[in-house]
Design a protein around this motif. Structure first.
Motif, PDB file in Angstrom:
ATOM      1  N   THR A 152      27.840  45.866  47.098  1.00 27.85           N
ATOM      2  CA  THR A 152      28.866  45.498  46.117  1.00 27.85           C
ATOM      3  C   THR A 152      29.813  44.431  46.647  1.00 27.85           C
ATOM      4  N   GLY A 153      29.716  44.127  47.946  1.00 28.84           N
ATOM      5  CA  GLY A 153      30.583  43.083  48.495  1.00 28.84           C
ATOM      6  C   GLY A 153      30.521  41.788  47.698  1.00 28.84           C
ATOM      7  N   PRO A 154      29.317  41.265  47.434  1.00 27.27           N
ATOM      8  CA  PRO A 154      29.227  40.039  46.631  1.00 27.27           C
ATOM      9  C   PRO A 154      29.756  40.213  45.215  1.00 27.27           C
ATOM     10  N   LEU A 155      29.523  41.372  44.594  1.00 32.06           N
ATOM     11  CA  LEU A 155      29.966  41.595  43.222  1.00 32.06           C
ATOM     12  C   LEU A 155      31.488  41.692  43.131  1.00 32.06           C
ATOM     13  N   ILE A 156      32.079  42.604  43.910  1.00 31.48           N
ATOM     14  CA  ILE A 156      33.528  42.783  43.877  1.00 31.48           C
ATOM     15  C   ILE A 156      34.231  41.539  44.419  1.00 31.48           C
ATOM     16  N   GLY A 157      33.700  41.019  45.537  1.00 32.23           N
ATOM     17  CA  GLY A 157      34.300  39.813  46.101  1.00 32.23           C
ATOM     18  C   GLY A 157      34.236  38.642  45.142  1.00 32.23           C
ATOM     19  N   GLY A 158      33.115  38.488  44.447  1.00 34.59           N
ATOM     20  CA  GLY A 158      32.980  37.398  43.487  1.00 34.59           C
ATOM     21  C   GLY A 158      33.944  37.526  42.331  1.00 34.59           C
ATOM     22  N   TRP A 159      34.108  38.750  41.822  1.00 35.42           N
ATOM     23  CA  TRP A 159      35.029  38.965  40.707  1.00 35.42           C
ATOM     24  C   TRP A 159      36.466  38.679  41.125  1.00 35.42           C
ATOM     25  N   ILE A 160      36.870  39.204  42.285  1.00 30.54           N
ATOM     26  CA  ILE A 160      38.239  38.978  42.759  1.00 30.54           C
ATOM     27  C   ILE A 160      38.483  37.496  43.005  1.00 30.54           C
ATOM     28  N   CYS A 161      37.499  36.835  43.629  1.00 36.28           N
ATOM     29  CA  CYS A 161      37.638  35.409  43.949  1.00 36.28           C
ATOM     30  C   CYS A 161      37.828  34.576  42.685  1.00 36.28           C
ATOM     31  N   THR A 162      37.063  34.864  41.639  1.00 34.61           N
ATOM     32  CA  THR A 162      37.140  34.085  40.400  1.00 34.61           C
ATOM     33  C   THR A 162      38.377  34.449  39.575  1.00 34.61           C
ATOM     34  N   ALA A 163      38.693  35.745  39.505  1.00 30.94           N
ATOM     35  CA  ALA A 163      39.811  36.186  38.682  1.00 30.94           C
ATOM     36  C   ALA A 163      41.159  35.881  39.320  1.00 30.94           C
ATOM     37  N   ILE A 164      41.224  35.954  40.630  1.00 33.50           N
ATOM     38  CA  ILE A 164      42.511  35.734  41.318  1.00 33.50           C
ATOM     39  C   ILE A 164      42.366  34.626  42.357  1.00 33.50           C
ATOM     40  N   SER A 165      41.826  34.987  43.508  1.00 31.09           N
ATOM     41  CA  SER A 165      41.633  34.050  44.620  1.00 31.09           C
ATOM     42  C   SER A 165      40.818  34.755  45.693  1.00 31.09           C
ATOM     43  N   TRP A 166      40.160  33.979  46.543  1.00 33.26           N
ATOM     44  CA  TRP A 166      39.424  34.594  47.643  1.00 33.26           C
ATOM     45  C   TRP A 166      40.367  35.339  48.572  1.00 33.26           C
ATOM     46  N   ARG A 167      41.616  34.898  48.629  1.00 31.50           N
ATOM     47  CA  ARG A 167      42.594  35.558  49.500  1.00 31.50           C
ATOM     48  C   ARG A 167      42.871  36.989  49.028  1.00 31.50           C
ATOM     49  N   ALA A 168      42.798  37.204  47.716  1.00 29.05           N
ATOM     50  CA  ALA A 168      43.041  38.543  47.173  1.00 29.05           C
ATOM     51  C   ALA A 168      41.980  39.535  47.633  1.00 29.05           C
ATOM     52  N   ALA A 169      40.790  39.048  47.987  1.00 32.17           N
ATOM     53  CA  ALA A 169      39.746  39.939  48.483  1.00 32.17           C
ATOM     54  C   ALA A 169      40.172  40.577  49.809  1.00 32.17           C
ATOM     55  N   PHE A 170      40.906  39.840  50.634  1.00 29.60           N
ATOM     56  CA  PHE A 170      41.400  40.402  51.891  1.00 29.60           C
ATOM     57  C   PHE A 170      42.583  41.330  51.637  1.00 29.60           C
ATOM     58  N   VAL A 171      43.389  41.035  50.613  1.00 32.47           N
ATOM     59  CA  VAL A 171      44.462  41.957  50.223  1.00 32.47           C
ATOM     60  C   VAL A 171      43.859  43.277  49.755  1.00 32.47           C
ATOM     61  N   PHE A 172      42.774  43.190  49.000  1.00 33.39           N
ATOM     62  CA  PHE A 172      42.055  44.388  48.552  1.00 33.39           C
ATOM     63  C   PHE A 172      41.627  45.224  49.755  1.00 33.39           C
ATOM     64  N   GLN A 173      41.098  44.586  50.780  1.00 33.68           N
ATOM     65  CA  GLN A 173      40.692  45.309  51.983  1.00 33.68           C
ATOM     66  C   GLN A 173      41.885  45.995  52.641  1.00 33.68           C
ATOM     67  N   ALA A 174      43.014  45.285  52.711  1.00 31.54           N
ATOM     68  CA  ALA A 174      44.206  45.856  53.333  1.00 31.54           C
ATOM     69  C   ALA A 174      44.694  47.085  52.564  1.00 31.54           C
ATOM     70  N   ILE A 175      44.621  47.041  51.237  1.00 29.72           N
ATOM     71  CA  ILE A 175      45.044  48.180  50.409  1.00 29.72           C
ATOM     72  C   ILE A 175      44.143  49.387  50.672  1.00 29.72           C
ATOM     73  N   ILE A 176      42.838  49.156  50.745  1.00 25.00           N
ATOM     74  CA  ILE A 176      41.914  50.250  51.029  1.00 25.00           C
ATOM     75  C   ILE A 176      42.185  50.846  52.408  1.00 25.00           C
ATOM     76  N   ILE A 177      42.503  49.992  53.371  1.00 29.51           N
ATOM     77  CA  ILE A 177      42.805  50.465  54.726  1.00 29.51           C
ATOM     78  C   ILE A 177      44.020  51.386  54.719  1.00 29.51           C
ATOM     79  N   VAL A 178      45.058  51.018  53.966  1.00 25.71           N
ATOM     80  CA  VAL A 178      46.252  51.867  53.874  1.00 25.71           C
ATOM     81  C   VAL A 178      45.886  53.225  53.280  1.00 25.71           C
ATOM     82  N   ALA A 179      45.052  53.219  52.236  1.00 21.80           N
ATOM     83  CA  ALA A 179      44.622  54.480  51.616  1.00 21.80           C
ATOM     84  C   ALA A 179      43.857  55.349  52.619  1.00 21.80           C
TER      85      ALA A 179
END
Length: 467
Positions: A152-179
């Motif tokens: 799902t990395g390509p799917l979720i990463g692709g959606w985040i990259c297009t909808a927001i920015s590629w940088r948001a994909a790393f923010v997503f990772q940071a949020i999951i890490i906190v959880a």
């Protein structure tokens, strides 16, 4: 002792499975952001690819040394520390103004954090769940999380990259890490840490250096053949020197980074090879198909990522089923069948290389997902269950290192053959697919030498001197 001081409950798996998910996600989500990231950071597609490969290589190089640290610092401490380092790396990557800081955050810090937190995941599963049925089910969930994360990395990463920015994909990772950190606070370490245990620093340097030099040789062969060969030979020599070093320390009664007994268990050795091949195929195929769709066919991140949903479905269905299948079907049969199904999928991908559109890739990716998912759990179970509790830190580090080394091999081999640059012709796709087909077939051959019996009861002590 259980995770909570009493009975082991289902919530214990949540942080462990999520950790494996996000680390596998990180290894593949950038594959569909090549164009966006290279343009934004003022670099090239090969530069971003280098960052991906270095991330995987850092994990492979540090997994054994950091796996050994679990005995000194404790499994929970290493898990939490790894999550913290990973989180810092994700934030730095999100803020990176150029390729240099991206490599520091993503390749180095996220890679090191992953190498520190992943061994405890597999050690804790082995120690928490003692009986075959519950352990197989737990490994099935963790393995499924890893496979789904990579798919799902390509799917979720692709959606985040297009909808927001590629940088948001790393923010997503940071949020999951906190959880994960919040969930992991309730974990308990089944075995007390032993900070007085000596640590083999020279062995750690030799093991990491050997892997780095060897994989760098694969990357260099693309345009510097002589240098690549020299590095391959040098890397192999360092790895041989590492083995001689730990063997010498054991002969003199001194603590070594790894016990050489780990390499004398035939069943475990075969299992490690299958793990390496599985992740080589998973990451190599993801790297190849995602790069081909973007660079050669000029699809955007979402278009490239959506097609990988087929692989996600395949992995999720088969890996969750594997936890039940392993109790009634020989692990050799599951692993061998998985490689054969994966080989069929790679052939399907080879045949559609010249077909217009992205959807013709879906059947091949679905078949590959089904093949990989069904053998992830039995391969892990073969290796982890082959050794007693006192060797779980070492075998877990070695097992994850071998798997991540496979991921590094997959991306390095594909990158070297495919040459995804502005000059790369479309027919390089077919050329890069050939070694993946060969690896899938070779994996089936190796699996055929595994014992034909069903999984042995968990907790047994393996014979270290087994031929």
């Amino acid at each position: 002792m259980s995770a909570t001081g009493g009975a082991v409950t289902g919530w214990v798996l949540a942080p462990l499975a999520l950790a494996q998910f996000i680390c596998s996600f990180a290894g593949s989500n950038m594959n569909v952001m090549l164009n966006d990231m290279s343009e934004d950071l003022g670099t090239t597609v090969p530069g971003i690819q280098l960052s991906i490969t270095l991330f995987l290589l850092t994990m492979a190089a540090l997994m054994v040394p950091f796996g050994k640290l679990t005995d000194l610092l404790g499994r929970k401490v290493c898990f939490l520390l790894g999550l913290g380092i990973y989180g810092v790396g994700a934030v730095l990557s999100a803020l990176a103004p150029g390729l240099g800081l991206l490599i520091l955050g993503n390749s180095i810090l996220e890679g090191a954090g992953t190498a520190l937190l992943i061994p405890p995941v597999y050690i804790l599963v082995t120690l928490y769940w003692k009986d075959l049925r519950s352990r197989a089910r737990s490994f099935g969930i963790v393995s499924a999380a890893g496979g789904v994360g990579a798919a799902t990395g390509p799917l979720i990463g692709g959606w985040i990259c297009t909808a927001i920015s590629w940088r948001a994909a790393f923010v997503f990772q940071a949020i999951i890490i906190v959880a994960i950190l919040l969930l992991a606070l309730r974990l308990r370490d089944p075995i007390p840490a032993d900070p007085t245990m000596p640590y083999d620093g020279i062995g750690a340097v030799l093991s990491g250096a050997g892997l780095v030099v060897f994989v760098t040789g694969i990357l260099a062969i693309d345009d510097r053949v002589v240098l690549g060969v020299v590095l391959l030979v040098a890397g192999a020599a360092i790895i041989a020197g590492f083995y001689a070093w730990i063997r010498g320390r054991e002969r003199h009664g001194r603590a070594a980074l790894l016990s050489t007994a780990l390499f004398r268990n035939r069943e475990s050795n075969l299992g490690l090879v299958t793990q390496n091949f599985q992740w080589l195929l998973l990451m190599g195929i993801s790297f190849l198909v995602a790069g081909h769709l973007q660079v050669v066919r000029q699809y955007d991140a979402v278009e490239s990522g959506v097609i990988f949903s087929a692989a996600t479905v395949g992995i999720l269905v088969s890996s969750l089923s594997a936890g039940r299948l392993v109790r009634s079907i020989a692990q050799r049969t599951l692993i061998l069948s998985g490689f054969l199904v994966t080989a069929l999928g790679t052939v399907l991908l080879l045949l559609v290389g010249a077909v217009p559109g992205a959807w013709p890739f879906a059947p091949g990716l679905l078949v590959i997902g089904l093949g990989l998912g069904v053998m992830l759990t039995p391969s892990v179970n073969v290796v982890q269950s082959a050794f007693p509790e006192e060797l779980q830190g070492e075998i877990s580090g070695l097992s994850r290192s071998v798997s991540n080394l496979g991921s590094s091999f997959g991306t390095a081999i594909v990158a070297s053959i495919l040459g995804l640059t502005a000059r790369g012709p479309g027919d390089n796709y077919a050329l890069a697919m050939v070694p993946l087909i060969v690896v899938a077939i070779a994996g089936a051959v190796v699996a055929g030498f595994l014992p034909g019996r069903r999984a042995a009861p968990a907790g047994r002590v393996a014979r270290a001197t087994e031929a």
